[in-house]
Motif scaffolding. Structure first.
Motif, PDB file in Angstrom:
ATOM      1  N   CYS A  85     -51.229  -8.565  41.379  1.00 18.02           N
ATOM      2  CA  CYS A  85     -51.611  -9.733  40.567  1.00 18.02           C
ATOM      3  C   CYS A  85     -50.464 -10.175  39.667  1.00 18.02           C
ATOM      4  CB  CYS A  85     -52.837  -9.404  39.718  1.00 18.02           C
ATOM      5  SG  CYS A  85     -54.397  -9.450  40.610  1.00 18.02           S
ATOM      6  N   ASP A  94     -58.407  -2.449  52.239  1.00 15.87           N
ATOM      7  CA  ASP A  94     -57.853  -2.524  50.883  1.00 15.87           C
ATOM      8  C   ASP A  94     -56.336  -2.378  50.916  1.00 15.87           C
ATOM      9  OD1 ASP A  94     -60.365  -2.791  49.833  1.00 15.87           O
ATOM     10  OD2 ASP A  94     -60.537  -0.710  49.157  1.00 15.87           O
ATOM     11  N   ARG A 129     -61.273  -9.151  54.392  1.00 15.21           N
ATOM     12  CA  ARG A 129     -60.259  -8.803  53.392  1.00 15.21           C
ATOM     13  C   ARG A 129     -58.948  -8.399  54.069  1.00 15.21           C
ATOM     14  NH1 ARG A 129     -63.281  -5.928  50.939  1.00 15.21           N
ATOM     15  NH2 ARG A 129     -62.778  -3.779  51.466  1.00 15.21           N
ATOM     16  N   ALA A 154     -59.751  -9.556  46.730  1.00 16.37           N
ATOM     17  CA  ALA A 154     -60.026  -8.498  45.758  1.00 16.37           C
ATOM     18  C   ALA A 154     -61.495  -8.502  45.341  1.00 16.37           C
ATOM     19  CB  ALA A 154     -59.125  -8.672  44.537  1.00 16.37           C
ATOM     20  N   ILE A 164     -53.378  -5.127  49.662  1.00 21.56           N
ATOM     21  CA  ILE A 164     -52.454  -4.848  48.565  1.00 21.56           C
ATOM     22  C   ILE A 164     -51.016  -4.716  49.055  1.00 21.56           C
ATOM     23  CG2 ILE A 164     -51.863  -3.234  46.727  1.00 21.56           C
ATOM     24  CD1 ILE A 164     -54.426  -4.807  46.240  1.00 21.56           C
ATOM     25  N   ASP A 213     -63.831  -6.762  47.693  1.00 27.50           N
ATOM     26  CA  ASP A 213     -63.838  -5.302  47.635  1.00 27.50           C
ATOM     27  C   ASP A 213     -64.990  -4.799  46.771  1.00 27.50           C
ATOM     28  OD1 ASP A 213     -62.733  -2.669  48.121  1.00 27.50           O
ATOM     29  OD2 ASP A 213     -62.125  -2.697  46.018  1.00 27.50           O
ATOM     30  N   GLN A 235     -52.640  -0.740  41.693  1.00 32.60           N
ATOM     31  CA  GLN A 235     -52.012  -1.444  42.809  1.00 32.60           C
ATOM     32  C   GLN A 235     -52.406  -2.920  42.798  1.00 32.60           C
ATOM     33  OE1 GLN A 235     -53.034   0.617  46.437  1.00 32.60           O
ATOM     34  NE2 GLN A 235     -51.383   2.103  46.229  1.00 32.60           N
ATOM     35  N   THR A 236     -53.688  -3.165  42.556  1.00 34.97           N
ATOM     36  CA  THR A 236     -54.155  -4.553  42.471  1.00 34.97           C
ATOM     37  C   THR A 236     -53.499  -5.268  41.299  1.00 34.97           C
ATOM     38  OG1 THR A 236     -56.295  -3.861  43.381  1.00 34.97           O
ATOM     39  CG2 THR A 236     -56.198  -6.024  42.340  1.00 34.97           C
TER      40      THR A 236
END
Length: 338
Positions: free
Chosen positions: A143, A79, A21, A51, A83, A54, A138-139
């Motif tokens: 996105c 992570d 990741r 993502a 991001i 995770d 945050q994701t």
């Protein structure tokens, strides 16, 4: 049960997935900043895959009891790369100001540093609910930025991209608030650990001074990292330099064993000194290695009057000679590159 040993050495190992990741995250800015709709779409697909991992690595760790101290560190660290790296790329493209990301980056760096120091000390921390909510937003911000970015590449969906664009900053604002609040919450809940001797040493070591070889060089490289992250704004640069110096002072005050006037593990002074080297100097592929070498040369040789600065008692004596070395290196860079 027979599956368990195999999992430790395959891509299904949760730590392997976490590292994967992080690698994906590190590659995303290059794809985002490259021309071509297909490349941009590939970047988005890779982000989604990252993502998903995770969730996947956490499930595997719990299902097969593969949780570890390293996993507790590497998972949130990767992570952050996944991001923050694409968000930085989108800021570079003008989606929003870099100042939106400064407090987010600062929070993540401080929390990651503290978490790492405490994990090395043997303390264990689970993810807080606010931290999980922060990661969701945050994701979501990433996105949304990806959606706006990818949809804009195609004439048939460009109007949808324009329709989504106004939502980005409000979502980012909520993300910023949650990021800061969750960071303050985490640090407040763990405030008792700030006074531990191990933590004070890690702060003074800038996270690397406890390594067995060349601690000063490693500390200087940490300073170079700070330079690269903050050179785009003078006030931010000076703020980080001041923070590094003051954090070292606060940690040194709490240090109980001060028999050695300049402990080898204390390299926060190298980090600050090399930031002095690059103050107001253009950051290029020439100035970075040259400034690094000049600083290390003056720090080791200590020409007049740098050597005498070591006589200043306490923490500021430790700091002063490196500031002096940084100033000497700065003079040379300033004469040729400023």
């Amino acid at each position: 049960m027979t599956l368990l040993p195999k999992l430790r050495f395959t891509i299904l190992d949760p730590n392997h997935l976490s590292v994967l990741r992080g690698i994906i995250g590190a590659c995303l800015p290059f794809l985002i900043l490259s021309p071509g709709p297909a490349i941009h779409l590939a970047a988005f697909v890779l982000f989604v895959i990252g993502a998903v991992t995770d969730y996947w690595d956490g499930w595997i760790a719990r299902q097969y009891k593969l949780e570890s101290a390293f996993g507790k560190w590497v998972d949130p660290f990767m992570d952050k790369i996944l991001i923050l790296a694409p968000l930085a790329a989108f800021a570079n493209l003008g989606f929003f100001s870099l100042w939106w990301l400064v407090p987010i980056f600062a929070r993540e760096i401080v929390v990651t540093f503290c978490r790492t120091a405490w994990l090395l000390e043997g303390k264990s921390f689970g993810a807080e609910k606010l931290g999980k909510l922060k990661f969701v937003f945050q994701t979501g911000s990433a996105c949304l930025a990806f959606a706006i970015f990818v949809l804009w590449d195609y004439a048939s969906t460009a109007s949808l991209s324009r329709w989504l664009a106004p939502a980005l900053k409000p979502v980012l604002a909520i993300t910023l608030v949650l990021t800061l609040f969750s960071g303050f919450s985490f640090l407040w809940n763990q405030r008792e650990h700030f006074s531990s001797q191990h933590f004070c040493k890690v702060v003074l070591a800038a996270g690397v001074g406890l390594l067995p070889k060349a601690p000063g060089t490693w500390g200087s490289l940490v300073g170079v990292l700070f330079v690269l992250l903050t050179a785009w704004n003078t006030w931010l640069y000076l703020g980080v330099l001041g923070f590094v110096a003051v954090a070292g002072e606060l940690a040194f005050r709490r240090l109980e064993d001060k028999t050695d006037p300049d402990p080898q593990f204390v390299v926060v002074d190298e980090a600050a000194g090399i930031m002095v080297t690059f103050a107001l100097i253009p950051v290029t592929w020439i100035t970075i290695p040259l400034g690094f070498l000049l600083f290390r040369l003056f720090d080791v040789k200590k020409p007049f009057p740098i050597k005498s600065l070591e006589r200043i008692p306490g923490y500021w004596g430790i700091m002063a000679d490196d500031i002096g070395a940084g100033f000497y290196a700065w003079i040379i860079l300033f004469l040729f590159f400023a």
